[in-house]
Design an enzyme around this catalytic site. Structure first.
Site, PDB file in Angstrom:
ATOM      1  N   GLY A  49       0.843  -1.182   0.000  1.00 47.12           N
ATOM      2  CA  GLY A  49       0.000   0.000   0.000  1.00 47.12           C
ATOM      3  C   GLY A  49       0.877   1.229   0.000  1.00 47.12           C
ATOM      4  O   GLY A  49       2.081   1.146   0.287  1.00 47.12           O
ATOM      5  N   CYS A 102       7.194  -0.630   6.363  1.00 39.69           N
ATOM      6  CA  CYS A 102       6.660   0.575   5.710  1.00 39.69           C
ATOM      7  C   CYS A 102       7.702   1.110   4.745  1.00 39.69           C
ATOM      8  O   CYS A 102       8.890   1.149   5.079  1.00 39.69           O
ATOM      9  CB  CYS A 102       6.345   1.618   6.776  1.00 39.69           C
ATOM     10  N   HIS A 144      -2.981   0.338   8.458  1.00 38.69           N
ATOM     11  CA  HIS A 144      -1.650   0.931   8.292  1.00 38.69           C
ATOM     12  C   HIS A 144      -1.719   2.132   7.340  1.00 38.69           C
ATOM     13  O   HIS A 144      -1.161   3.200   7.642  1.00 38.69           O
ATOM     14  CB  HIS A 144      -0.688  -0.138   7.759  1.00 38.69           C
ATOM     15  N   GLU A 145      -2.395   1.952   6.205  1.00 37.38           N
ATOM     16  CA  GLU A 145      -2.434   3.032   5.198  1.00 37.38           C
ATOM     17  C   GLU A 145      -3.255   4.225   5.688  1.00 37.38           C
ATOM     18  O   GLU A 145      -2.852   5.376   5.506  1.00 37.38           O
ATOM     19  CB  GLU A 145      -2.989   2.510   3.869  1.00 37.38           C
ATOM     20  N   HIS A 148      -1.490   6.558   8.002  1.00 36.39           N
ATOM     21  CA  HIS A 148      -0.619   7.555   7.363  1.00 36.39           C
ATOM     22  C   HIS A 148      -1.365   8.867   7.111  1.00 36.39           C
ATOM     23  O   HIS A 148      -0.784   9.952   7.211  1.00 36.39           O
ATOM     24  CB  HIS A 148      -0.098   7.031   6.020  1.00 36.39           C
TER      25      HIS A 148
END
Ligand code: NI
Length: 190
Positions: A49, A102, A144-145, A148
């Site tokens: 991603g 990441c 996780h994405e 951000h």
């Protein structure tokens, strides 16, 4: 299309709060071209991603895709998905341990608690509503994405005692994690 530079941890852009994208803006050639670049950059870097903020654009867009990923060979496939203005809501309290990496954090992995089941409400790249519940490793990737877009990086949430370089992860943690991840996938389907 162009491959863009990926911001690395320590760059302040990764700590910004991304702003929403309007429907009018989303359909412009500028934003559509940007999304093409985001996908190309994610694929070039073998990411699962990539959030817009990671390529220095603090807007609420991220790309997710998993297909035979060499960084994460145990992850089940996820078709290319563009999330615009995503909002995630855990469906229940169930958590799992995810060992994450990441593209903005070179050569480090760490264990993060993630919700097993999350509802994702967003638009696709054309502004069409998305409303789905995602599970397991896929849910971990979504979380996780979307983190951000809130200026958060997995290292903020990880247990620091689990930090590992990719080589030491492979040597000492990979087998146990993959076994646990496969059991999760067998149970929740992704
Ligand atoms: Ni990331």
């Amino acid at each position: 299309m162009a491959i863009r530079k990926i911001a690395q941890i320590g760059h302040p852009v990764l700590r910004q709060i991304a702003r929403d994208v309007s429907r009018e803006e989303l359909v412009t050639p500028q934003i559509q071209g940007f999304i093409d670049d985001l996908v190309e950059t994610m694929r070039d870097a073998d990411g699962a991603g990539l959030a817009a903020i990671q390529v220095y654009a603090p807007i609420r867009i991220c790309a997710i895709e998993v297909r035979n990923n060499p960084r994460y060979p145990y992850k089940p496939p996820i078709p290319l998905t563009i999330l615009v203005n995503p909002v995630l809501t855990p469906v229940d309290d169930e958590l799992f341990d995810n060992y994450e990496g990441c593209l903005s954090v070179p050569n480090l992995r760490g264990r993060v608690k993630r919700s097993v089941h999350v509802r994702c409400q967003a638009w696709d790249r054309h502004g069409k509503p998305i409303d789905e519940v995602v599970h397991g490793l896929k849910a971990g990737t979504y979380q996780h994405e979307v983190d951000h877009l809130h200026g958060k990086i997995f290292v903020d949430l990880a247990d620091p005692s689990t930090f590992a370089t990719w080589t030491e992860f492979d040597r000492h943690h990979r087998a146990a994690f993959v076994e646990q991840a496969q059991a999760l996938v067998a149970r929740v389907g992704s």
